[in-house]
Design a protein around this motif. Structure first.
Motif, PDB file in Angstrom:
ATOM      1  N   GLY A  66       0.717  -1.104  -0.041  1.00  0.00           N
ATOM      2  CA  GLY A  66      -0.003  -0.118  -0.141  1.00  0.00           C
ATOM      3  C   GLY A  66       0.878   1.343   0.075  1.00  0.00           C
ATOM      4  N   THR A  67       2.002   1.126   0.694  1.00  0.00           N
ATOM      5  CA  THR A  67       2.757   2.351   0.876  1.00  0.00           C
ATOM      6  C   THR A  67       3.480   2.577  -0.659  1.00  0.00           C
ATOM      7  N   ILE A  68       3.841   1.369  -1.044  1.00  0.00           N
ATOM      8  CA  ILE A  68       4.580   1.578  -2.602  1.00  0.00           C
ATOM      9  C   ILE A  68       3.487   2.120  -3.538  1.00  0.00           C
ATOM     10  N   ALA A  69       2.207   1.617  -3.427  1.00  0.00           N
ATOM     11  CA  ALA A  69       0.843   2.144  -4.283  1.00  0.00           C
ATOM     12  C   ALA A  69       0.797   3.493  -4.128  1.00  0.00           C
ATOM     13  N   ARG A  70       0.899   3.879  -2.970  1.00  0.00           N
ATOM     14  CA  ARG A  70       0.647   5.550  -2.506  1.00  0.00           C
ATOM     15  C   ARG A  70       1.859   6.384  -3.402  1.00  0.00           C
ATOM     16  N   ALA A  71       3.022   5.591  -3.063  1.00  0.00           N
ATOM     17  CA  ALA A  71       4.336   6.182  -3.875  1.00  0.00           C
ATOM     18  C   ALA A  71       4.158   6.634  -5.213  1.00  0.00           C
ATOM     19  N   ARG A  72       3.522   5.472  -6.039  1.00  0.00           N
ATOM     20  CA  ARG A  72       3.327   5.655  -7.314  1.00  0.00           C
ATOM     21  C   ARG A  72       2.120   6.177  -7.832  1.00  0.00           C
ATOM     22  N   GLY A  73       1.076   6.397  -6.732  1.00  0.00           N
ATOM     23  CA  GLY A  73      -0.070   7.078  -7.336  1.00  0.00           C
ATOM     24  C   GLY A  73      -1.179   6.109  -7.190  1.00  0.00           C
ATOM     25  N   MET A  74      -1.819   5.920  -5.980  1.00  0.00           N
ATOM     26  CA  MET A  74      -2.831   4.808  -5.749  1.00  0.00           C
ATOM     27  C   MET A  74      -4.053   4.782  -6.779  1.00  0.00           C
ATOM     28  N   THR A  75      -4.588   5.829  -7.389  1.00  0.00           N
ATOM     29  CA  THR A  75      -5.419   5.959  -8.309  1.00  0.00           C
ATOM     30  C   THR A  75      -5.069   5.146  -9.426  1.00  0.00           C
ATOM     31  N   GLN A  76      -3.869   5.539 -10.043  1.00  0.00           N
ATOM     32  CA  GLN A  76      -3.433   4.905 -11.104  1.00  0.00           C
ATOM     33  C   GLN A  76      -3.052   3.412 -10.805  1.00  0.00           C
ATOM     34  N   ILE A  77      -2.652   2.985  -9.866  1.00  0.00           N
ATOM     35  CA  ILE A  77      -2.192   1.556  -9.600  1.00  0.00           C
ATOM     36  C   ILE A  77      -3.575   0.857  -9.309  1.00  0.00           C
ATOM     37  N   ALA A  78      -4.651   1.382  -8.600  1.00  0.00           N
ATOM     38  CA  ALA A  78      -5.869   0.718  -8.703  1.00  0.00           C
ATOM     39  C   ALA A  78      -6.443   0.378 -10.108  1.00  0.00           C
ATOM     40  N   LYS A  79      -6.297   1.455 -10.880  1.00  0.00           N
ATOM     41  CA  LYS A  79      -6.809   1.391 -12.278  1.00  0.00           C
ATOM     42  C   LYS A  79      -6.446   0.098 -12.705  1.00  0.00           C
ATOM     43  N   LYS A  80      -4.843   0.104 -12.731  1.00  0.00           N
ATOM     44  CA  LYS A  80      -4.072  -0.872 -13.156  1.00  0.00           C
ATOM     45  C   LYS A  80      -4.344  -2.354 -12.980  1.00  0.00           C
ATOM     46  N   ALA A  81      -4.746  -2.358 -11.552  1.00  0.00           N
ATOM     47  CA  ALA A  81      -5.021  -3.616 -10.850  1.00  0.00           C
ATOM     48  C   ALA A  81      -6.297  -4.035 -11.165  1.00  0.00           C
ATOM     49  N   GLY A  82      -7.157  -3.106 -11.764  1.00  0.00           N
ATOM     50  CA  GLY A  82      -8.727  -3.590 -11.921  1.00  0.00           C
ATOM     51  C   GLY A  82      -9.368  -3.330 -10.620  1.00  0.00           C
ATOM     52  N   LEU A  83      -9.151  -2.379  -9.704  1.00  0.00           N
ATOM     53  CA  LEU A  83      -9.790  -2.194  -8.493  1.00  0.00           C
ATOM     54  C   LEU A  83     -10.264  -0.556  -8.190  1.00  0.00           C
ATOM     55  N   SER A  84     -11.056  -0.452  -7.500  1.00  0.00           N
ATOM     56  CA  SER A  84     -11.414   0.781  -7.180  1.00  0.00           C
ATOM     57  C   SER A  84     -10.449   1.323  -6.041  1.00  0.00           C
ATOM     58  N   ARG A  85     -10.230   2.730  -6.291  1.00  0.00           N
ATOM     59  CA  ARG A  85      -9.190   3.297  -5.207  1.00  0.00           C
ATOM     60  C   ARG A  85      -9.739   2.906  -3.844  1.00  0.00           C
ATOM     61  N   GLU A  86     -10.638   2.808  -3.382  1.00  0.00           N
ATOM     62  CA  GLU A  86     -11.117   2.855  -2.224  1.00  0.00           C
ATOM     63  C   GLU A  86     -10.771   1.377  -1.845  1.00  0.00           C
ATOM     64  N   SER A  87     -11.396   0.482  -2.707  1.00  0.00           N
ATOM     65  CA  SER A  87     -10.981  -0.903  -2.055  1.00  0.00           C
ATOM     66  C   SER A  87      -9.605  -1.311  -1.990  1.00  0.00           C
ATOM     67  N   LEU A  88      -8.609  -0.743  -2.984  1.00  0.00           N
ATOM     68  CA  LEU A  88      -7.172  -0.987  -2.594  1.00  0.00           C
ATOM     69  C   LEU A  88      -6.815  -0.176  -1.370  1.00  0.00           C
ATOM     70  N   TYR A  89      -7.276   0.895  -0.952  1.00  0.00           N
ATOM     71  CA  TYR A  89      -6.663   1.674   0.333  1.00  0.00           C
ATOM     72  C   TYR A  89      -7.156   0.649   1.477  1.00  0.00           C
TER      73      TYR A  89
END
Length: 100
Positions: free
Chosen positions: A44-67
């Motif tokens: 999660g920390t790495i995803a925040r560093a890279r941009g949570m919205t972008q990573i969630a989209k690439k992973a096929g998840l909502s940003r809220e679900s990923l958080y």
């Protein structure tokens, strides 16, 4: 006599994960703990560093679900972990250790 106060700022590891080398070292350390909850939070920390919205989209998840999945107390399924790792361009590497 007046009280002296000191200002502190919060520490956020994500601020220091600005290179592939830093991210790899951070994730390697997290994996060495063998603590699934800590590993999920590290992702999660790495995803925040890279941009949570972008990573969630690439992973096929909502940003809220990923958080939620990668937060303290989150319990992501292994499939979610794998999709996030793919989105972060990270992969597991297996090394055989000596038997106990």
């Amino acid at each position: 006599m007046a009280k002296k106060t000191s200002k502190t700022s919060s520490y956020d590891s994500a601020e220091y994960l600005n290179s592939k080398r830093a991210i790899n070292a951070y994730m390697e350390e997290a994996l060495e703990t063998r603590d699934p909850a800590f590993i999920a939070v590290a992702l999660g920390t790495i995803a925040r560093a890279r941009g949570m919205t972008q990573i969630a989209k690439k992973a096929g998840l909502s940003r809220e679900s990923l958080y939620k999945a990668l937060s303290t107390g989150g319990n992501p399924e292994f499939g979610t972990v794998m999709r996030v790792m793919d989105a972060l361009n990270l992969k597991f590497s297996i090394t055989a250790t000596q038997a106990h």
